[in-house]
Scaffold this motif. Structure first.
Motif, PDB file in Angstrom:
ATOM      1  N   LEU A 289      32.239  44.056  30.487  1.00 29.90           N
ATOM      2  CA  LEU A 289      33.068  43.247  29.609  1.00 29.90           C
ATOM      3  C   LEU A 289      32.231  42.571  28.525  1.00 29.90           C
ATOM      4  CD1 LEU A 289      35.853  42.066  28.997  1.00 29.90           C
ATOM      5  CD2 LEU A 289      35.373  40.249  30.650  1.00 29.90           C
ATOM      6  N   ASN A 290      31.099  41.968  28.899  1.00 30.64           N
ATOM      7  CA  ASN A 290      30.292  41.223  27.932  1.00 30.64           C
ATOM      8  C   ASN A 290      29.679  42.112  26.863  1.00 30.64           C
ATOM      9  OD1 ASN A 290      29.663  38.117  28.395  1.00 30.64           O
ATOM     10  ND2 ASN A 290      30.113  39.020  30.378  1.00 30.64           N
ATOM     11  N   THR A 291      29.369  43.363  27.207  1.00 31.55           N
ATOM     12  CA  THR A 291      28.788  44.255  26.198  1.00 31.55           C
ATOM     13  C   THR A 291      29.818  44.701  25.164  1.00 31.55           C
ATOM     14  OG1 THR A 291      29.195  46.163  27.649  1.00 31.55           O
ATOM     15  CG2 THR A 291      27.028  45.119  27.778  1.00 31.55           C
ATOM     16  N   LYS A 292      31.114  44.464  25.434  1.00 33.36           N
ATOM     17  CA  LYS A 292      32.169  44.850  24.494  1.00 33.36           C
ATOM     18  C   LYS A 292      32.587  43.706  23.568  1.00 33.36           C
ATOM     19  CE  LYS A 292      32.284  48.817  26.484  1.00 33.36           C
ATOM     20  NZ  LYS A 292      31.645  49.966  25.805  1.00 33.36           N
ATOM     21  N   LEU A 293      32.015  42.526  23.758  1.00 33.68           N
ATOM     22  CA  LEU A 293      32.482  41.350  23.021  1.00 33.68           C
ATOM     23  C   LEU A 293      31.485  40.945  21.940  1.00 33.68           C
ATOM     24  CD1 LEU A 293      33.688  39.155  26.041  1.00 33.68           C
ATOM     25  CD2 LEU A 293      35.021  40.759  24.669  1.00 33.68           C
ATOM     26  N   PRO A 294      31.968  40.595  20.744  1.00 36.66           N
ATOM     27  CA  PRO A 294      31.085  40.088  19.696  1.00 36.66           C
ATOM     28  C   PRO A 294      30.572  38.689  20.048  1.00 36.66           C
ATOM     29  CG  PRO A 294      33.377  39.945  18.999  1.00 36.66           C
ATOM     30  CD  PRO A 294      33.374  40.688  20.298  1.00 36.66           C
ATOM     31  N   SER A 295      29.318  38.422  19.716  1.00 39.71           N
ATOM     32  CA  SER A 295      28.682  37.167  20.121  1.00 39.71           C
ATOM     33  C   SER A 295      29.424  35.940  19.609  1.00 39.71           C
ATOM     34  CB  SER A 295      27.235  37.141  19.619  1.00 39.71           C
ATOM     35  OG  SER A 295      26.636  35.891  19.881  1.00 39.71           O
ATOM     36  N   GLN A 296      29.884  35.994  18.341  1.00 39.60           N
ATOM     37  CA  GLN A 296      30.463  34.806  17.723  1.00 39.60           C
ATOM     38  C   GLN A 296      31.715  34.317  18.444  1.00 39.60           C
ATOM     39  OE1 GLN A 296      31.775  35.337  13.639  1.00 39.60           O
ATOM     40  NE2 GLN A 296      31.193  33.244  13.102  1.00 39.60           N
ATOM     41  N   ASN A 297      32.453  35.234  19.054  1.00 39.09           N
ATOM     42  CA  ASN A 297      33.709  34.882  19.721  1.00 39.09           C
ATOM     43  C   ASN A 297      33.665  35.157  21.225  1.00 39.09           C
ATOM     44  OD1 ASN A 297      34.528  36.140  16.817  1.00 39.09           O
ATOM     45  ND2 ASN A 297      35.791  34.361  17.303  1.00 39.09           N
ATOM     46  N   ARG A 298      32.456  35.337  21.764  1.00 33.75           N
ATOM     47  CA  ARG A 298      32.349  35.795  23.147  1.00 33.75           C
ATOM     48  C   ARG A 298      33.004  34.833  24.128  1.00 33.75           C
ATOM     49  NH1 ARG A 298      27.287  37.384  23.217  1.00 33.75           N
ATOM     50  NH2 ARG A 298      27.761  39.608  23.079  1.00 33.75           N
ATOM     51  N   ALA A 299      32.697  33.538  24.032  1.00 33.97           N
ATOM     52  CA  ALA A 299      33.260  32.581  24.990  1.00 33.97           C
ATOM     53  C   ALA A 299      34.778  32.484  24.859  1.00 33.97           C
ATOM     54  CB  ALA A 299      32.624  31.198  24.795  1.00 33.97           C
ATOM     55  N   THR A 300      35.275  32.538  23.622  1.00 34.25           N
ATOM     56  CA  THR A 300      36.727  32.478  23.406  1.00 34.25           C
ATOM     57  C   THR A 300      37.420  33.687  24.020  1.00 34.25           C
ATOM     58  OG1 THR A 300      36.417  31.249  21.341  1.00 34.25           O
ATOM     59  CG2 THR A 300      38.538  32.342  21.659  1.00 34.25           C
ATOM     60  N   LEU A 301      36.874  34.885  23.788  1.00 36.60           N
ATOM     61  CA  LEU A 301      37.475  36.100  24.325  1.00 36.60           C
ATOM     62  C   LEU A 301      37.399  36.123  25.849  1.00 36.60           C
ATOM     63  CD1 LEU A 301      36.141  38.622  21.674  1.00 36.60           C
ATOM     64  CD2 LEU A 301      38.540  38.092  22.106  1.00 36.60           C
ATOM     65  N   LEU A 302      36.270  35.690  26.413  1.00 37.02           N
ATOM     66  CA  LEU A 302      36.159  35.608  27.867  1.00 37.02           C
ATOM     67  C   LEU A 302      37.205  34.643  28.430  1.00 37.02           C
ATOM     68  CD1 LEU A 302      32.275  35.567  28.354  1.00 37.02           C
ATOM     69  CD2 LEU A 302      33.840  37.366  29.085  1.00 37.02           C
ATOM     70  N   SER A 303      37.425  33.558  27.724  1.00 32.85           N
ATOM     71  CA  SER A 303      38.430  32.595  28.167  1.00 32.85           C
ATOM     72  C   SER A 303      39.830  33.188  28.095  1.00 32.85           C
ATOM     73  CB  SER A 303      38.352  31.321  27.321  1.00 32.85           C
ATOM     74  OG  SER A 303      37.152  30.621  27.581  1.00 32.85           O
ATOM     75  N   MET A 304      40.099  33.961  27.040  1.00 34.04           N
ATOM     76  CA  MET A 304      41.422  34.584  26.921  1.00 34.04           C
ATOM     77  C   MET A 304      41.666  35.570  28.064  1.00 34.04           C
ATOM     78  SD  MET A 304      41.767  35.253  22.834  1.00 34.04           S
ATOM     79  CE  MET A 304      42.160  33.902  21.718  1.00 34.04           C
ATOM     80  N   ILE A 305      40.646  36.358  28.403  1.00 30.68           N
ATOM     81  CA  ILE A 305      40.781  37.302  29.504  1.00 30.68           C
ATOM     82  C   ILE A 305      40.903  36.550  30.827  1.00 30.68           C
ATOM     83  CG2 ILE A 305      39.586  39.140  30.775  1.00 30.68           C
ATOM     84  CD1 ILE A 305      38.472  40.042  28.033  1.00 30.68           C
ATOM     85  N   SER A 306      40.178  35.439  30.948  1.00 31.39           N
ATOM     86  CA  SER A 306      40.312  34.597  32.140  1.00 31.39           C
ATOM     87  C   SER A 306      41.710  33.998  32.232  1.00 31.39           C
ATOM     88  CB  SER A 306      39.261  33.483  32.113  1.00 31.39           C
ATOM     89  OG  SER A 306      39.320  32.696  33.282  1.00 31.39           O
ATOM     90  N   GLN A 307      42.314  33.698  31.082  1.00 29.92           N
ATOM     91  CA  GLN A 307      43.693  33.225  31.079  1.00 29.92           C
ATOM     92  C   GLN A 307      44.640  34.279  31.641  1.00 29.92           C
ATOM     93  OE1 GLN A 307      43.856  31.915  26.857  1.00 29.92           O
ATOM     94  NE2 GLN A 307      44.865  30.094  27.651  1.00 29.92           N
ATOM     95  N   SER A 308      44.335  35.535  31.359  1.00 32.63           N
ATOM     96  CA  SER A 308      45.142  36.613  31.917  1.00 32.63           C
ATOM     97  C   SER A 308      45.052  36.623  33.438  1.00 32.63           C
ATOM     98  CB  SER A 308      44.675  37.960  31.347  1.00 32.63           C
ATOM     99  OG  SER A 308      45.396  39.022  31.910  1.00 32.63           O
TER     100      SER A 308
END
Length: 400
Positions: free
Chosen positions: A333-352
């Motif tokens: 998952l982390n290798t697919k995420l851009p650094s600038q928005n990584r924490a936000t995207l991880l949080s969105m997936i965690s929301q799922s």
């Protein structure tokens, strides 16, 4: 340190919930639902804070909030004496809300911080090695949790809360943040507007990335399945399967089960690190497909186990599968995420994940109260079918 605190608290937590706080199966799952709804509400906010201001700050805040949550939870039986304006379940709900808020400050921010401090190529082996360290710390936490439970069932919660406080103090002193660049604020832009820009940017990336959308749906169903199992397997062993007559107490029995799961998990993670090439997407997809299939099979084996020892075998294998799945999924998952928005995207997936747990948990718990805990676990296993189907679809696409 987090694994030490977590295993200290959760090795025997059901004994405290059932014997001291007198929760029924529906309440047991409802506790988790409160936690997940809190995560669902706050995950996006705290993830954006980590991406906009500081991942280090977000993690440190989370440690102190988590410590407060578990100290409160362990103090419920004292708060209830001689009288209280809230019942025990009410105080438990408050502590779970604090737990959820604290967790959202850490979730996403910690892995985003790690990946930023290093390079993406080295994170795969790092997450697998760190899982072995975490499992080693869990062994110590299991022993501490069992020993404290024998003194008083609430003591593991108090000790775990103290561990989080200590970790927060350690991070204040030693945690550095060199790889994160704070987002520049536009002139006359308010903090709320900056947070909104970060969230919108992350949502846009998620919406236009088919693989990330698929992983979000996977997380949704996986969360729905895990909530019922995580909350009810110990109660199922105590109330429906039954422990054999031995010299061990129930607390010691759960400690031995968790210790065996941890040791086997360490071996499995080590082997996975040698066998799975985390830079080859097809291998990762195949591994996650097989691990999810095993996970569902183990839940079904537990449900239909003819005796205690078959049930324990299912629990042990399922624990090992989870130990391997987590670092593999996290790395991919982390290798697919851009650094600038990584924490936000991880949080969105965690929301799922939180949405899946908060929606699926009450349904599974209701089944347990109306029919049986066995039926609840069966429904949790069935909820993994869509996850297997989605991984299978991804695997077929990668083979074309």
């Amino acid at each position: 340190m987090m694994s030490l605190a977590s295993s200290t608290i959760f090795t025997t937590y059901s004994i405290y919930y059932v014997s001291e706080l007198r929760l029924n199966p529906f309440q047991l799952v409802l506790v988790g639902t409160v936690l997940e709804i809190t995560v669902l509400i706050f995950e996006g906010i705290t993830g954006v804070v980590a991406d906009t201001y500081s991942r280090r700050l977000s993690v440190i805040i989370g440690m102190f909030v988590l410590g407060s949550a578990f100290v409160l939870e362990g103090s419920i039986i004292w708060i209830m004496q001689p009288a209280s304006f809230l019942p025990a379940f009410g105080w438990l709900v408050v502590s779970q809300m604090l737990f959820g808020i604290g967790w959202t400050f850490v979730s996403g921010a910690d892995t985003a911080w790690i990946v930023d401090e290093l390079d993406e190529e080295s994170t795969g082996s790092l997450f697998l090695r760190s899982k072995i360290f975490a499992l080693s710390a869990s062994l110590l936490g299991i022993a501490i949790g069992v020993g404290l439970t024998m003194l008083a069932p609430n003591m593991p919660f108090l000790a775990g809360g103290v561990f989080y406080f200590i970790l927060g103090l350690i991070l204040i002193r030693y945690m550095k943040e060199t790889g994160f660049t704070r987002r520049e604020r536009a002139l006359h832009s308010s903090p709320v507007r900056e947070l909104g820009k970060t969230w919108i940017s992350g949502a846009s990336i998620l919406r236009h990335h088919p693989l990330l959308l698929l992983l979000t749906v996977v997380t949704l169903f996986s969360g729905a399945a895990s909530e019922g199992y995580d909350r009810l397997w110990q109660v199922y062993l105590m109330n429906e399967v039954g422990f054999p007559e031995t010299v061990f107490s129930v607390a010691t029995g759960f400690g031995l089960i968790n210790a065996a799961t941890t040791l086997l998990g360490m071996l499995a993670v080590y082997i996975a690190g040698k066998v799975i090439d985390l830079e080859r997407e097809r291998q990762v997809a195949a591994a996650l497909f097989l691990l999810t299939l095993l996970r569902m099979g183990c839940i079904l084996l537990l449900v239909f186990a003819p005796d205690f020892y078959w049930a324990i075998g299912a629990v042990l294998i399922l624990g090992v599968v989870t130990s391997v799945s987590e670092p593999v999924y996290t790395t991919w998952l982390n290798t697919k995420l851009p650094s600038q928005n990584r924490a936000t995207l991880l949080s969105m997936i965690s929301q799922s994940d939180a949405l899946g747990q908060s929606a699926g948990g009450p349904a599974v718990g209701y089944i347990g109260s109306r029919i049986s805990i066995r039926a609840s676990l069966l429904s949790a296993g069935i909820l993994l079918l869509p996850v297997i189907a989605l991984y299978g679809r991804l695997l077929r696409k990668r083979s074309v």
